[in-house]
Design a protein around this motif. Structure first.
Motif, PDB file in Angstrom:
ATOM      1  N   THR A   1      -7.620  -1.524  14.911  1.00  0.00           N
ATOM      2  CA  THR A   1      -8.085  -1.906  13.577  1.00  0.00           C
ATOM      3  C   THR A   1      -8.292  -0.632  12.764  1.00  0.00           C
ATOM      4  OG1 THR A   1      -9.136  -3.943  14.345  1.00  0.00           O
ATOM      5  CG2 THR A   1      -9.910  -3.033  12.263  1.00  0.00           C
ATOM      6  N   TYR A   2      -7.636  -0.566  11.625  1.00  0.00           N
ATOM      7  CA  TYR A   2      -7.696   0.618  10.767  1.00  0.00           C
ATOM      8  C   TYR A   2      -8.391   0.257   9.454  1.00  0.00           C
ATOM      9  CZ  TYR A   2      -4.365   2.630  14.028  1.00  0.00           C
ATOM     10  OH  TYR A   2      -3.757   3.108  15.169  1.00  0.00           O
ATOM     11  N   PHE A   3      -9.243   1.168   9.000  1.00  0.00           N
ATOM     12  CA  PHE A   3      -9.947   0.981   7.735  1.00  0.00           C
ATOM     13  C   PHE A   3      -9.300   1.848   6.663  1.00  0.00           C
ATOM     14  CE2 PHE A   3     -12.900  -0.253  11.021  1.00  0.00           C
ATOM     15  CZ  PHE A   3     -13.494  -1.394  10.504  1.00  0.00           C
ATOM     16  N   TYR A   4      -9.283   1.323   5.456  1.00  0.00           N
ATOM     17  CA  TYR A   4      -8.675   2.064   4.359  1.00  0.00           C
ATOM     18  C   TYR A   4      -9.331   1.651   3.047  1.00  0.00           C
ATOM     19  CZ  TYR A   4      -6.052  -2.222   3.301  1.00  0.00           C
ATOM     20  OH  TYR A   4      -5.701  -3.507   2.979  1.00  0.00           O
ATOM     21  N   THR A   5      -9.170   2.471   2.045  1.00  0.00           N
ATOM     22  CA  THR A   5      -9.686   2.165   0.716  1.00  0.00           C
ATOM     23  C   THR A   5      -8.518   1.870  -0.214  1.00  0.00           C
ATOM     24  OG1 THR A   5      -9.691   4.519   0.130  1.00  0.00           O
ATOM     25  CG2 THR A   5     -11.730   3.608   1.012  1.00  0.00           C
TER      26      THR A   5
ATOM     27  N   GLY B   1      -5.691   1.963  -2.714  1.00  0.00           N
ATOM     28  CA  GLY B   1      -4.851   3.084  -3.117  1.00  0.00           C
ATOM     29  C   GLY B   1      -4.307   3.884  -1.958  1.00  0.00           C
ATOM     30  N   THR B   2      -4.842   3.660  -0.739  1.00  0.00           N
ATOM     31  CA  THR B   2      -4.290   4.312   0.444  1.00  0.00           C
ATOM     32  C   THR B   2      -2.842   3.862   0.617  1.00  0.00           C
ATOM     33  OG1 THR B   2      -6.440   4.383   1.551  1.00  0.00           O
ATOM     34  CG2 THR B   2      -4.485   4.560   2.956  1.00  0.00           C
ATOM     35  N   SER B   3      -1.961   4.764   1.004  1.00  0.00           N
ATOM     36  CA  SER B   3      -0.554   4.386   1.165  1.00  0.00           C
ATOM     37  C   SER B   3      -0.301   3.854   2.570  1.00  0.00           C
ATOM     38  CB  SER B   3       0.356   5.580   0.893  1.00  0.00           C
ATOM     39  OG  SER B   3       0.371   6.466   1.984  1.00  0.00           O
ATOM     40  N   ASP B   4       0.675   2.955   2.669  1.00  0.00           N
ATOM     41  CA  ASP B   4       1.054   2.452   3.989  1.00  0.00           C
ATOM     42  C   ASP B   4       1.583   3.579   4.865  1.00  0.00           C
ATOM     43  OD1 ASP B   4       3.385   2.847   2.549  1.00  0.00           O
ATOM     44  OD2 ASP B   4       4.177   0.825   2.855  1.00  0.00           O
ATOM     45  N   LEU B   5       2.152   4.600   4.250  1.00  0.00           N
ATOM     46  CA  LEU B   5       2.649   5.748   5.011  1.00  0.00           C
ATOM     47  C   LEU B   5       1.487   6.513   5.642  1.00  0.00           C
ATOM     48  CD1 LEU B   5       5.536   6.817   5.503  1.00  0.00           C
ATOM     49  CD2 LEU B   5       5.111   8.497   3.710  1.00  0.00           C
ATOM     50  N   ASP B   6       0.385   6.673   4.914  1.00  0.00           N
ATOM     51  CA  ASP B   6      -0.794   7.348   5.471  1.00  0.00           C
ATOM     52  C   ASP B   6      -1.380   6.546   6.628  1.00  0.00           C
ATOM     53  OD1 ASP B   6      -0.637   9.483   3.761  1.00  0.00           O
ATOM     54  OD2 ASP B   6      -2.037   8.650   2.293  1.00  0.00           O
ATOM     55  N   LEU B   7      -1.404   5.230   6.490  1.00  0.00           N
ATOM     56  CA  LEU B   7      -1.937   4.391   7.555  1.00  0.00           C
ATOM     57  C   LEU B   7      -1.053   4.491   8.803  1.00  0.00           C
ATOM     58  CD1 LEU B   7      -3.561   0.967   6.958  1.00  0.00           C
ATOM     59  CD2 LEU B   7      -2.188   1.345   8.991  1.00  0.00           C
TER      60      LEU B   7
ATOM     61  N   ARG C   1       0.792   6.994   9.567  1.00  0.00           N
ATOM     62  CA  ARG C   1       0.626   8.345  10.120  1.00  0.00           C
ATOM     63  C   ARG C   1      -0.602   8.405  11.033  1.00  0.00           C
ATOM     64  NH1 ARG C   1       1.144  10.718   5.810  1.00  0.00           N
ATOM     65  NH2 ARG C   1       3.289  11.471   6.044  1.00  0.00           N
ATOM     66  N   ARG C   2      -1.667   7.749  10.633  1.00  0.00           N
ATOM     67  CA  ARG C   2      -2.861   7.707  11.479  1.00  0.00           C
ATOM     68  C   ARG C   2      -2.573   6.993  12.792  1.00  0.00           C
ATOM     69  NH1 ARG C   2      -6.802   4.849   7.500  1.00  0.00           N
ATOM     70  NH2 ARG C   2      -7.998   4.540   9.418  1.00  0.00           N
ATOM     71  N   ALA C   3      -1.837   5.875  12.709  1.00  0.00           N
ATOM     72  CA  ALA C   3      -1.494   5.124  13.921  1.00  0.00           C
ATOM     73  C   ALA C   3      -0.567   5.927  14.824  1.00  0.00           C
ATOM     74  CB  ALA C   3      -0.844   3.794  13.544  1.00  0.00           C
ATOM     75  N   LEU C   4       0.344   6.675  14.225  1.00  0.00           N
ATOM     76  CA  LEU C   4       1.260   7.522  14.988  1.00  0.00           C
ATOM     77  C   LEU C   4       0.504   8.630  15.707  1.00  0.00           C
ATOM     78  CD1 LEU C   4       4.076   8.671  15.754  1.00  0.00           C
ATOM     79  CD2 LEU C   4       4.093   9.817  13.532  1.00  0.00           C
ATOM     80  N   GLU C   5      -0.371   9.309  14.993  1.00  0.00           N
ATOM     81  CA  GLU C   5      -1.125  10.419  15.596  1.00  0.00           C
ATOM     82  C   GLU C   5      -2.016   9.910  16.722  1.00  0.00           C
ATOM     83  OE1 GLU C   5      -3.105  12.066  12.222  1.00  0.00           O
ATOM     84  OE2 GLU C   5      -1.337  13.193  11.540  1.00  0.00           O
TER      85      GLU C   5
ATOM     86  N   GLN D   1     -14.580  -0.513   1.985  1.00  0.00           N
ATOM     87  CA  GLN D   1     -13.586  -0.313   3.037  1.00  0.00           C
ATOM     88  C   GLN D   1     -12.858  -1.624   3.311  1.00  0.00           C
ATOM     89  OE1 GLN D   1     -12.946   2.578   5.058  1.00  0.00           O
ATOM     90  NE2 GLN D   1     -14.150   3.715   3.565  1.00  0.00           N
ATOM     91  N   ARG D   2     -11.544  -1.568   3.311  1.00  0.00           N
ATOM     92  CA  ARG D   2     -10.720  -2.691   3.739  1.00  0.00           C
ATOM     93  C   ARG D   2     -10.285  -2.427   5.175  1.00  0.00           C
ATOM     94  NH1 ARG D   2      -8.060  -5.559  -0.703  1.00  0.00           N
ATOM     95  NH2 ARG D   2      -8.942  -4.862  -2.693  1.00  0.00           N
ATOM     96  N   SER D   3      -9.777  -3.434   5.854  1.00  0.00           N
ATOM     97  CA  SER D   3      -9.337  -3.225   7.230  1.00  0.00           C
ATOM     98  C   SER D   3      -8.076  -4.025   7.517  1.00  0.00           C
ATOM     99  CB  SER D   3     -10.437  -3.625   8.227  1.00  0.00           C
ATOM    100  OG  SER D   3     -10.659  -5.022   8.193  1.00  0.00           O
TER     101      SER D   3
END
Length: 341
Positions: free
Chosen positions: A160-164, A166-172, A174-178, A105-107
């Motif tokens: 602080t958001y975690f991602y793996t 290949g995750t797209s910046d758009l997906d990240l 979207r999570r912050a928006l929701e 996991q990256r953050s």
């Protein structure tokens, strides 16, 4: 015959022992399993990178890994992703992580009070993130996130958001928006009565101004109370952060008299009411302050120079505070607290 019967288990035990033997790591290492990778390709890559030891140890580790795969079927279900190894880990440690899909996991921390432009710059510099928004206009990004008519400022929750990999910046985003939408909706349901704005978006605008005015948690509610008192009386907000936002890249660290006279949609020295959009990303506490301000009769505040503010009920009191705290600035004067180190 007896030698063979005894020798095979012994050889198997000897080979498998290299699965448990720590890998030659002096520091952390990351093993990447790309899409379409094979089990033999994974082992060959580790050998080339020197992660399996000298040629003799590498050969024994690879044999041991194949024995493990033969019993578990791992070669048929390699989970794509990055796997982190630390000194003391063995090849078995890695194989078990891959078997469980325990990817690294990256953050990234999206900071309260930053603007959307600053957030984009941060995301563009992140390793391991797929940059789908690169080259897109802000409106295009918001359209892809399902809010085609919205300005992006304020709509993403600082966290602080975690991602793996290949995750797209758009997906990240979207999570912050929701997350921000949930925070705003919940806060709006618990709002005080008789606020001088009648929709959640206006509360989001107010929250962004509060966020930029102070980083002192105990002051947020009181600053909200000052701004709401001014709105109720028909007074202009006259807050510097909105002026700075309206200046955009022209802001060089100073606000001049000419800047305060310049007509922009964000110059609250010239316009009445709220600016048209938020001016930064407000955190949850600032949003709550915007909908549940602290009761106060104050109409003014001025930065003391240590990150806190002096509040005043009358213009005369405020002018005295300005003379005391701003007209005689020290070299260590600052309007916001220094960031934590």
């Amino acid at each position: 015959m007896l030698f063979i019967v005894i020798g095979i288990p012994v050889a198997g035990f000897w080979v498998s022992s290299y699965l448990h033997k720590p890998l030659p790591l002096e520091d952390q290492a990351v093993v990447d399993v790309p899409r379409g990778a094979s089990f033999s390709g994974l082992l060959s890559g580790m050998r080339r990178d020197g992660l399996l030891g000298d040629p003799g140890e590498a050969r024994l580790r690879r044999w041991g890994a194949r024995l493990y795969s033969a019993f578990t079927g791992l070669d048929a279900r390699l989970y794509v992703g990055e796997y982190q190894l630390v000194p003391g880990d063995s090849l078995l440690t890695l194989l078990e992580k891959i078997d469980r899909g325990e990817v690294m996991q990256r953050s990234v921390t999206l900071v309260e009070g930053w603007t959307f432009r600053e957030w984009r710059a941060l995301l563009e510099g992140l390793d391991g993130l797929a940059h789908e928004t690169k080259g897109l206009e802000e409106g295009e990004i918001m359209a892809r996130l399902g809010l085609p008519e919205q300005h992006p400022e304020g709509w993403f929750a600082p966290e602080t958001y975690f991602y793996t990999r290949g995750t797209s910046d758009l997906d990240l985003l979207r999570r912050a928006l929701e997350r921000q939408q949930r925070i705003l909706d919940d806060a709006w349901l618990s709002r005080d009565e008789d606020l001088p704005y009648d929709e959640p978006y206006q509360a989001l605008i107010m929250a962004s101004i509060i966020e930029k005015e102070t980083a002192v948690p105990d002051e947020r509610g009181r600053i909200a109370g000052v701004f709401i008192n001014r709105l109720r009386r028909g007074m202009r907000l006259q807050t510097d952060p909105t002026v700075i936002y309206g200046m955009g890249e022209d802001y060089d660290g100073n606000i001049r008299r000419s800047d305060l006279r310049r007509a922009t949609p964000y110059n609250t020295y010239r316009i009445s009411g709220l600016p048209p959009t938020p001016i930064a990303m407000p955190g949850r506490d600032s949003i709550l302050a915007a909908v549940r301000p602290a009761p106060t009769e104050d109409l003014f505040f001025v930065a003391r120079g240590d990150g806190s503010h002096k509040f005043s009920k009358t213009l005369a009191e405020h002018q005295r505070a300005v003379r005391e705290y701003q007209l005689q600035r020290r070299s260590d004067y600052r309007s916001r607290p220094e960031p934590a180190k």
